[in-house]
Motif scaffolding. Structure first.
Motif, PDB file in Angstrom:
ATOM      1  N   GLN A 212       0.819  -1.212   0.000  1.00 11.43           N
ATOM      2  CA  GLN A 212       0.000   0.000   0.000  1.00 11.43           C
ATOM      3  C   GLN A 212       0.856   1.267   0.000  1.00 11.43           C
ATOM      4  N   LEU A 213       1.809   1.335  -0.918  1.00 14.50           N
ATOM      5  CA  LEU A 213       2.715   2.472  -1.052  1.00 14.50           C
ATOM      6  C   LEU A 213       1.971   3.675  -1.630  1.00 14.50           C
ATOM      7  N   ARG A 214       2.120   4.824  -1.002  1.00 16.23           N
ATOM      8  CA  ARG A 214       1.514   6.066  -1.481  1.00 16.23           C
ATOM      9  C   ARG A 214       2.496   7.207  -1.248  1.00 16.23           C
ATOM     10  N   LEU A 215       3.326   7.495  -2.223  1.00 11.62           N
ATOM     11  CA  LEU A 215       4.318   8.560  -2.121  1.00 11.62           C
ATOM     12  C   LEU A 215       3.788   9.836  -2.770  1.00 11.62           C
ATOM     13  N   ALA A 216       4.181  10.966  -2.229  1.00 11.45           N
ATOM     14  CA  ALA A 216       3.781  12.249  -2.806  1.00 11.45           C
ATOM     15  C   ALA A 216       4.419  12.400  -4.190  1.00 11.45           C
ATOM     16  N   PRO A 217       3.700  12.970  -5.149  1.00 13.07           N
ATOM     17  CA  PRO A 217       4.295  13.206  -6.469  1.00 13.07           C
ATOM     18  C   PRO A 217       5.585  14.019  -6.385  1.00 13.07           C
ATOM     19  N   ALA A 218       5.658  14.976  -5.470  1.00  9.72           N
ATOM     20  CA  ALA A 218       6.859  15.803  -5.327  1.00  9.72           C
ATOM     21  C   ALA A 218       8.080  14.977  -4.931  1.00  9.72           C
ATOM     22  N   ALA A 219       7.866  13.828  -4.277  1.00 10.96           N
ATOM     23  CA  ALA A 219       8.987  12.982  -3.848  1.00 10.96           C
ATOM     24  C   ALA A 219       9.735  12.372  -5.037  1.00 10.96           C
ATOM     25  N   LEU A 220       9.152  12.414  -6.236  1.00 12.87           N
ATOM     26  CA  LEU A 220       9.859  11.952  -7.423  1.00 12.87           C
ATOM     27  C   LEU A 220      11.067  12.842  -7.691  1.00 12.87           C
ATOM     28  N   GLY A 221      10.927  14.141  -7.400  1.00 15.59           N
ATOM     29  CA  GLY A 221      12.034  15.069  -7.607  1.00 15.59           C
ATOM     30  C   GLY A 221      12.238  15.474  -9.052  1.00 15.59           C
ATOM     31  N   ALA A 222      11.230  15.264  -9.886  1.00 18.70           N
ATOM     32  CA  ALA A 222      11.325  15.606 -11.304  1.00 18.70           C
ATOM     33  C   ALA A 222       9.923  15.744 -11.871  1.00 18.70           C
ATOM     34  N   GLU A 223       9.851  16.379 -13.027  1.00 17.10           N
ATOM     35  CA  GLU A 223       8.614  16.428 -13.788  1.00 17.10           C
ATOM     36  C   GLU A 223       8.849  15.608 -15.041  1.00 17.10           C
ATOM     37  N   ILE A 224       7.943  14.661 -15.288  1.00 16.65           N
ATOM     38  CA  ILE A 224       8.118  13.820 -16.470  1.00 16.65           C
ATOM     39  C   ILE A 224       6.806  13.665 -17.222  1.00 16.65           C
ATOM     40  N   SER A 225       6.947  13.437 -18.500  1.00 14.68           N
ATOM     41  CA  SER A 225       5.826  13.139 -19.384  1.00 14.68           C
ATOM     42  C   SER A 225       6.292  11.995 -20.270  1.00 14.68           C
ATOM     43  N   LEU A 226       5.628  10.846 -20.143  1.00 12.76           N
ATOM     44  CA  LEU A 226       6.066   9.645 -20.841  1.00 12.76           C
ATOM     45  C   LEU A 226       4.937   9.007 -21.640  1.00 12.76           C
ATOM     46  N   GLN A 227       5.293   8.462 -22.775  1.00 17.16           N
ATOM     47  CA  GLN A 227       4.440   7.513 -23.473  1.00 17.16           C
ATOM     48  C   GLN A 227       5.056   6.162 -23.175  1.00 17.16           C
ATOM     49  N   GLN A 228       4.220   5.191 -22.802  1.00 18.23           N
ATOM     50  CA  GLN A 228       4.736   3.890 -22.423  1.00 18.23           C
ATOM     51  C   GLN A 228       4.006   2.785 -23.162  1.00 18.23           C
ATOM     52  N   HIS A 229       4.762   1.759 -23.491  1.00 19.45           N
ATOM     53  CA  HIS A 229       4.177   0.542 -24.041  1.00 19.45           C
ATOM     54  C   HIS A 229       4.428  -0.542 -23.005  1.00 19.45           C
ATOM     55  N   LEU A 230       3.357  -1.144 -22.495  1.00 27.19           N
ATOM     56  CA  LEU A 230       3.455  -2.156 -21.450  1.00 27.19           C
ATOM     57  C   LEU A 230       3.200  -3.533 -22.042  1.00 27.19           C
ATOM     58  N   THR A 231       4.020  -4.481 -21.627  1.00 25.65           N
ATOM     59  CA  THR A 231       3.822  -5.872 -21.997  1.00 25.65           C
ATOM     60  C   THR A 231       3.748  -6.663 -20.698  1.00 25.65           C
ATOM     61  N   VAL A 232       2.664  -7.391 -20.506  1.00 24.19           N
ATOM     62  CA  VAL A 232       2.475  -8.201 -19.304  1.00 24.19           C
ATOM     63  C   VAL A 232       2.510  -9.660 -19.698  1.00 24.19           C
ATOM     64  N   GLN A 233       3.351 -10.408 -19.000  1.00 18.37           N
ATOM     65  CA  GLN A 233       3.428 -11.852 -19.210  1.00 18.37           C
ATOM     66  C   GLN A 233       3.024 -12.542 -17.914  1.00 18.37           C
ATOM     67  N   ARG A 234       2.068 -13.460 -18.057  1.00 16.20           N
ATOM     68  CA  ARG A 234       1.589 -14.206 -16.894  1.00 16.20           C
ATOM     69  C   ARG A 234       0.940 -15.495 -17.359  1.00 16.20           C
ATOM     70  N   GLU A 235       1.331 -16.582 -16.706  1.00 14.05           N
ATOM     71  CA  GLU A 235       0.753 -17.896 -16.984  1.00 14.05           C
ATOM     72  C   GLU A 235       0.764 -18.226 -18.469  1.00 14.05           C
ATOM     73  N   GLY A 236       1.897 -17.982 -19.138  1.00 14.08           N
ATOM     74  CA  GLY A 236       2.044 -18.308 -20.552  1.00 14.08           C
ATOM     75  C   GLY A 236       1.339 -17.379 -21.502  1.00 14.08           C
ATOM     76  N   ARG A 237       0.773 -16.304 -21.017  1.00 16.47           N
ATOM     77  CA  ARG A 237       0.017 -15.365 -21.832  1.00 16.47           C
ATOM     78  C   ARG A 237       0.753 -14.031 -21.875  1.00 16.47           C
ATOM     79  N   THR A 238       0.710 -13.346 -23.014  1.00 10.56           N
ATOM     80  CA  THR A 238       1.312 -12.031 -23.174  1.00 10.56           C
ATOM     81  C   THR A 238       0.244 -11.066 -23.670  1.00 10.56           C
ATOM     82  N   ASP A 239       0.106  -9.924 -22.971  1.00 13.53           N
ATOM     83  CA  ASP A 239      -0.843  -8.880 -23.367  1.00 13.53           C
ATOM     84  C   ASP A 239      -0.123  -7.543 -23.373  1.00 13.53           C
ATOM     85  N   GLN A 240      -0.690  -6.580 -24.114  1.00 14.17           N
ATOM     86  CA  GLN A 240      -0.036  -5.278 -24.265  1.00 14.17           C
ATOM     87  C   GLN A 240      -1.027  -4.137 -24.090  1.00 14.17           C
ATOM     88  N   LEU A 241      -0.493  -3.011 -23.637  1.00 12.02           N
ATOM     89  CA  LEU A 241      -1.304  -1.821 -23.396  1.00 12.02           C
ATOM     90  C   LEU A 241      -0.405  -0.605 -23.540  1.00 12.02           C
TER      91      LEU A 241
END
Length: 181
Positions: A28-57
């Protein structure tokens, strides 16, 4: 097409969520956004592998000292969004996503991979530990490894990050591209 989009998104996000241990065993981690110490804007491609299955988002992630905003997209359609101001987490999920998909888990994975190790350590409850060596972090509870995060590009954003969740048995590969600000 819309049904396929929702089906794919629900499979991907369900892979990240699991009925887990009792609430006391969850970080149950909840850190303040300011604790990152930076401002970022990212586009991300996620690949999840679990139980022999691969999905993307795909996601768009923006963080500044005041807030964190994340939008999850499948085939260009929004399937989830998060807004976190350091106190309150607001989530929106498409109604067809499984109930196990929790914004808290998504926020926690984002913070474990991006926030400085010292910020994370200062927020860990008793019994939890974060170890860091060059290019890798290991989250432990009671001495048992819970998650391993590898940084093959040696940076938390603007490259590839691989989070292996040993407790819930999934592997999340995040490929990020920094957006100009």
């Amino acid at each position: 097409m819309r049904s396929l989009t929702l089906w794919l998104a629900s499979l991907l996000l369900a892979a990240c969520a699991s009925p887990g241990p009792a609430p006391s065993a969850r970080l149950q981690l909840r850190l303040a956004p300011a604790a990152l110490g930076a401002e970022i804007s990212l586009q991300q491609h996620l690949t999840v592998q679990r139980e022999g299955r691969t999905d993307q988002l795909d996601t768009v992630l923006e963080i500044d000292a005041r807030q964190l905003d994340l939008v999850g997209l499948a085939f260009g359609q929004r399937v989830m969004s998060l807004h976190y101001d350091g106190r309150e987490l607001t989530t929106w999920r498409h109604f067809m996503l499984p109930a196990q998909v929790q914004g808290e888990d998504v926020l926690q994975d984002v913070q474990l991979t991006l926030w400085p190790a010292e910020s994370i350590r200062s927020a860990l409850p008793a019994g939890w530990e974060l170890r860091e060596s060059e290019g890798q972090r290991t989250l432990l509870q009671g001495g048992e490894p819970i998650a391993v995060i590898d940084y093959p590009d040696r940076k938390p954003w603007g490259g590839r990050v691989v989070l292996t969740n040993l407790r819930y048995r999934y592997k999340l590969t995040i490929q990020s591209v920094v957006n100009p600000q």
